[in-house]
Design a protein around this motif. Sequence first.
Motif, short mmCIF file in Angstrom:
data_model
loop_
_atom_site.label_atom_id
_atom_site.label_comp_id
_atom_site.label_asym_id
_atom_site.label_seq_id
_atom_site.Cartn_x
_atom_site.Cartn_y
_atom_site.Cartn_z
N ILE A 103 -1.09 -21.41 33.34
CA ILE A 103 0.25 -21.72 33.86
C ILE A 103 0.17 -22.84 34.89
CG2 ILE A 103 2.16 -20.81 35.25
CD1 ILE A 103 1.68 -18.10 33.88
N MET A 104 -0.88 -22.80 35.71
CA MET A 104 -1.04 -23.83 36.75
C MET A 104 -1.30 -25.21 36.14
SD MET A 104 -3.26 -21.55 39.46
CE MET A 104 -3.72 -22.91 40.52
N ARG A 105 -1.83 -25.25 34.93
CA ARG A 105 -2.07 -26.53 34.24
C ARG A 105 -0.78 -27.07 33.61
NH1 ARG A 105 -6.71 -28.99 33.53
NH2 ARG A 105 -8.71 -27.90 33.67
N ASP A 106 0.19 -26.20 33.38
CA ASP A 106 1.45 -26.61 32.74
C ASP A 106 2.22 -27.54 33.67
OD1 ASP A 106 3.92 -26.78 31.46
OD2 ASP A 106 3.79 -24.73 30.71
N SER A 107 2.62 -28.69 33.17
CA SER A 107 3.32 -29.68 34.00
C SER A 107 4.77 -29.30 34.27
CB SER A 107 3.27 -31.05 33.32
OG SER A 107 3.90 -31.00 32.04
N ARG A 108 5.28 -28.31 33.52
CA ARG A 108 6.68 -27.91 33.73
C ARG A 108 6.81 -27.07 35.01
NH1 ARG A 108 7.51 -25.21 27.96
NH2 ARG A 108 5.42 -24.52 28.57
N LEU A 109 7.93 -27.26 35.69
CA LEU A 109 8.18 -26.54 36.94
C LEU A 109 8.83 -25.20 36.64
CD1 LEU A 109 8.22 -26.57 40.06
CD2 LEU A 109 10.50 -27.60 39.92
N GLY A 110 8.22 -24.13 37.15
CA GLY A 110 8.76 -22.79 36.96
C GLY A 110 9.60 -22.34 38.13
#
Length: 246
Positions: A103-110
């Motif tokens: 999840i930390m690698r995902d560029s999308r903002l949660g």
Amino acid sequence: MIKLFFATLSFISRLPVPGRCVRGLDVADYVRGIVTFPLVGLLLGALSGSVVLVVQHWCGVPLAALFGVLALALLTGGFHLDGLADTCDGVFSARRRERMLEIMRDSRLGTHGGLALVFVLVAKILVISELQLRGVSMIAALAMACAAGRGCSVLLMFGHRYAREEGLGNLFIGKVSGRDTLVTLTITGLLAIAILGMKGIIALLVTLAAIFLLGHLLKRTLGGQTGDTLGAAIELGELVFLLALL
């Protein structure tokens, strides 16, 4: 030392650095550049504080604080803020360690990352506004806050392991020596004394304790540190230092 400073400046800021200033440096030199982290922070914070000082005469205290925080974000390219958001998205997902790191690698903002950004940015604006109203020098406060945040981040490098197999954080995490850690913290402490006196030392000690605790919590949760957690530590370190000045 000057080359190390410019190498670090080019690595953790968007300020232009001539290529000749970092020519001939290798990876080991960048690792030793950790001792210049507080000095780079000092420069970035002083520039941000100067923005606050210049604009407050025509737009008032709250907007001046907003422009100061915006200037700091632009100077760093949002590099550390991105790390803060990614760290919160991963850690507060309540998933397994491996999934957190994905999840930390995902560029999308949660959602959690967005909330963290709002909280930290608004908190900085409010604290800077309050410090201004109390007559605290913004150049001194922001310069030292940025120096403290970057200097204290060494606590997440020395004695910790990298949580992934590769990444930018792998350049420092687990690679910084005890000597360089001590030198970095000593420089940060001397800057605190020179700029803010006893208040600076007290605020620095509070920041050190907060970052030390954060590092161990992240180590227990993620199994180590990443570039994102270093960014989160820097952002939270700045905020904690400013809060401690109150």
